[in-house]
Design a protein around this motif. Structure first.
Motif, PDB file in Angstrom:
ATOM      1  N   UNK A   1      62.907  33.783  34.995  1.00  0.00           N
ATOM      2  CA  UNK A   1      63.946  33.209  34.130  1.00  0.00           C
ATOM      3  C   UNK A   1      63.309  32.093  33.305  1.00  0.00           C
ATOM      4  N   UNK A   2      62.704  32.480  32.182  1.00  0.00           N
ATOM      5  CA  UNK A   2      61.996  31.527  31.331  1.00  0.00           C
ATOM      6  C   UNK A   2      62.359  31.782  29.869  1.00  0.00           C
ATOM      7  N   UNK A   3      62.738  30.751  29.115  1.00  0.00           N
ATOM      8  CA  UNK A   3      63.155  30.944  27.713  1.00  0.00           C
ATOM      9  C   UNK A   3      61.963  31.309  26.824  1.00  0.00           C
ATOM     10  N   UNK A   4      62.196  32.229  25.904  1.00  0.00           N
ATOM     11  CA  UNK A   4      61.128  32.712  25.020  1.00  0.00           C
ATOM     12  C   UNK A   4      61.447  32.357  23.571  1.00  0.00           C
ATOM     13  N   UNK A   5      60.430  31.859  22.882  1.00  0.00           N
ATOM     14  CA  UNK A   5      60.571  31.553  21.459  1.00  0.00           C
ATOM     15  C   UNK A   5      59.342  32.002  20.698  1.00  0.00           C
ATOM     16  N   UNK A   6      59.354  31.783  19.394  1.00  0.00           N
ATOM     17  CA  UNK A   6      58.213  32.132  18.546  1.00  0.00           C
ATOM     18  C   UNK A   6      57.068  31.164  18.822  1.00  0.00           C
ATOM     19  N   UNK A   7      55.886  31.713  18.998  1.00  0.00           N
ATOM     20  CA  UNK A   7      54.707  30.889  19.268  1.00  0.00           C
ATOM     21  C   UNK A   7      54.377  30.070  18.014  1.00  0.00           C
ATOM     22  N   UNK A   8      54.278  28.765  18.124  1.00  0.00           N
ATOM     23  CA  UNK A   8      53.983  27.938  16.940  1.00  0.00           C
ATOM     24  C   UNK A   8      52.616  28.223  16.326  1.00  0.00           C
ATOM     25  N   UNK A   9      51.728  28.864  17.082  1.00  0.00           N
ATOM     26  CA  UNK A   9      50.388  29.158  16.567  1.00  0.00           C
ATOM     27  C   UNK A   9      50.361  30.413  15.692  1.00  0.00           C
ATOM     28  N   UNK A  10      51.307  31.335  15.931  1.00  0.00           N
ATOM     29  CA  UNK A  10      51.330  32.595  15.168  1.00  0.00           C
ATOM     30  C   UNK A  10      52.721  33.198  15.251  1.00  0.00           C
ATOM     31  N   UNK A  11      53.295  33.560  14.102  1.00  0.00           N
ATOM     32  CA  UNK A  11      54.680  34.036  14.046  1.00  0.00           C
ATOM     33  C   UNK A  11      54.873  35.358  14.780  1.00  0.00           C
ATOM     34  N   UNK A  12      53.813  36.157  14.919  1.00  0.00           N
ATOM     35  CA  UNK A  12      53.935  37.473  15.562  1.00  0.00           C
ATOM     36  C   UNK A  12      53.795  37.392  17.083  1.00  0.00           C
ATOM     37  N   UNK A  13      53.497  36.213  17.610  1.00  0.00           N
ATOM     38  CA  UNK A  13      53.396  36.018  19.050  1.00  0.00           C
ATOM     39  C   UNK A  13      54.650  35.341  19.590  1.00  0.00           C
ATOM     40  N   UNK A  14      54.868  35.473  20.871  1.00  0.00           N
ATOM     41  CA  UNK A  14      55.966  34.786  21.545  1.00  0.00           C
ATOM     42  C   UNK A  14      55.398  33.966  22.696  1.00  0.00           C
ATOM     43  N   UNK A  15      56.116  32.912  23.065  1.00  0.00           N
ATOM     44  CA  UNK A  15      55.642  32.051  24.145  1.00  0.00           C
ATOM     45  C   UNK A  15      56.846  31.438  24.851  1.00  0.00           C
ATOM     46  N   UNK A  16      56.593  30.859  26.016  1.00  0.00           N
ATOM     47  CA  UNK A  16      57.652  30.152  26.740  1.00  0.00           C
ATOM     48  C   UNK A  16      57.946  28.848  25.999  1.00  0.00           C
ATOM     49  N   UNK A  17      59.215  28.652  25.656  1.00  0.00           N
ATOM     50  CA  UNK A  17      59.611  27.489  24.863  1.00  0.00           C
ATOM     51  C   UNK A  17      60.890  26.912  25.463  1.00  0.00           C
ATOM     52  N   UNK A  18      60.765  25.796  26.187  1.00  0.00           N
ATOM     53  CA  UNK A  18      61.914  25.216  26.878  1.00  0.00           C
ATOM     54  C   UNK A  18      62.867  24.500  25.929  1.00  0.00           C
ATOM     55  N   UNK A  19      62.403  24.151  24.740  1.00  0.00           N
ATOM     56  CA  UNK A  19      63.261  23.433  23.794  1.00  0.00           C
ATOM     57  C   UNK A  19      64.005  24.376  22.859  1.00  0.00           C
ATOM     58  N   UNK A  20      63.272  25.301  22.231  1.00  0.00           N
ATOM     59  CA  UNK A  20      63.875  26.163  21.215  1.00  0.00           C
ATOM     60  C   UNK A  20      64.011  27.618  21.645  1.00  0.00           C
ATOM     61  N   UNK A  21      63.456  27.966  22.786  1.00  0.00           N
ATOM     62  CA  UNK A  21      63.469  29.356  23.232  1.00  0.00           C
ATOM     63  C   UNK A  21      64.847  29.836  23.648  1.00  0.00           C
ATOM     64  N   UNK A  22      65.027  31.162  23.567  1.00  0.00           N
ATOM     65  CA  UNK A  22      66.291  31.784  23.970  1.00  0.00           C
ATOM     66  C   UNK A  22      66.199  32.217  25.433  1.00  0.00           C
ATOM     67  N   UNK A  23      67.347  32.207  26.095  1.00  0.00           N
ATOM     68  CA  UNK A  23      67.414  32.629  27.492  1.00  0.00           C
ATOM     69  C   UNK A  23      66.801  34.020  27.638  1.00  0.00           C
ATOM     70  N   UNK A  24      65.909  34.171  28.613  1.00  0.00           N
ATOM     71  CA  UNK A  24      65.217  35.443  28.826  1.00  0.00           C
ATOM     72  C   UNK A  24      65.042  35.648  30.326  1.00  0.00           C
ATOM     73  N   UNK A  25      65.502  36.798  30.820  1.00  0.00           N
ATOM     74  CA  UNK A  25      65.454  37.054  32.258  1.00  0.00           C
ATOM     75  C   UNK A  25      64.951  38.465  32.534  1.00  0.00           C
TER      76      UNK A  25
END
Length: 246
Positions: free
Chosen positions: A130-154
């Motif tokens: 249960x970790x929120x996922x958002x767009x990776x700030x290093x590259x738009x085509x990647x995703x990363x765990x983002x506790x501030x802006x990420x969406x709920x992901x389970x």
């Protein structure tokens, strides 16, 4: 309206978009009726054409297939897979069915199960990521765990097999984020074998991420019957699994 009235609803004919060009190609049909089409996507084929691409995708092949049957060839993609992920994909045959499927997509009426071969032995062997996922700030085509802006992901995982250094997991998506399984498994220290993007290493045993959508359990949105559909593990993952067993 009154109780007992009979209603006749006539759906308008849909005009297929010219943005997706029909292209002939092999199509592994797992299930089909007048409402939906479920196919087994091979690895190496994108789900939809990108703006800058004119190469063959599943959408192009499905459109050709529907046109050859003289059916409505408007593309209604209900579930998509990454280019290098194989397995079951669902297309609705009209906008009404698409809308009904969208309503149940992340409910118990629409269950998606994946198999993945991952690095390491996962502990605990079963659990919920249960970790929120958002767009990776290093590259738009990647995703990363983002506790501030990420969406709920389970994601629910279950260990199916353990090998000397690796594991096979069965996974169930509770949400549908881009690269969700790949990001979640990488985040807990067990990236998918062959997933160079998230494991940051190339694996000579397979030339793509070892991830396969092998089963769908869907309450048919019109007939209300349970569809339990499976797609066999593709050859490259079978060979990798044999290598892992030694």
């Amino acid at each position: 309206m009154q109780t007992g009235d009979t209603l006749l609803v006539v759906l308008n004919n849909e005009q297929p978009s010219d943005l997706i060009e029909p292209m002939e190609g092999q199509l592994d049909v797992i299930y089909e009726d007048k409402y939906l089409l479920v196919v087994n996507k091979p690895p190496g084929l994108a789900s939809l054409p990108a703006k800058a691409r004119s190469s063959r995708t599943m959408a192009n092949v499905v459109k050709y297939y529907l046109q050859s049957k003289e059916e409505n060839s408007s593309i209604h993609l209900v579930t998509r897979l990454d280019r290098e992920t194989s397995g079951l994909m669902v297309f609705a045959k009209n906008s009404y069915t698409h809308s009904l499927l969208d309503q149940i997509l992340h409910s118990d009426d629409f269950k998606k199960y994946y198999l993945a071969l991952v690095y390491g032995e996962v502990q605990p062997q079963n659990g919920l990521i249960d970790l929120p996922i958002g767009i990776d700030p290093k590259a738009f085509y990647l995703r990363s765990i983002d506790y501030k802006l990420g969406k709920e992901s389970r994601t629910i995982y279950e260990t199916v097999e353990n090998y000397e250094n690796d594991s096979m997991l069965k996974l169930k998506l509770l949400t549908g984020r881009t690269h969700q399984i790949r990001v979640h498994l990488s985040a807990i220290g067990h990236p998918i074998i062959g997933d160079e993007m998230y494991s940051l290493k190339k694996d000579p045993r397979i030339n793509r991420q070892a991830l396969h959508c092998y089963q769908l359990q869907i309450i048919h949105p019109v007939t209300k019957k349970l569809l339990k559909l499976t797609a066999p593990i593709p050859e490259d993952m079978v060979l990798l699994r044999s290598a892992l067993k030694g």
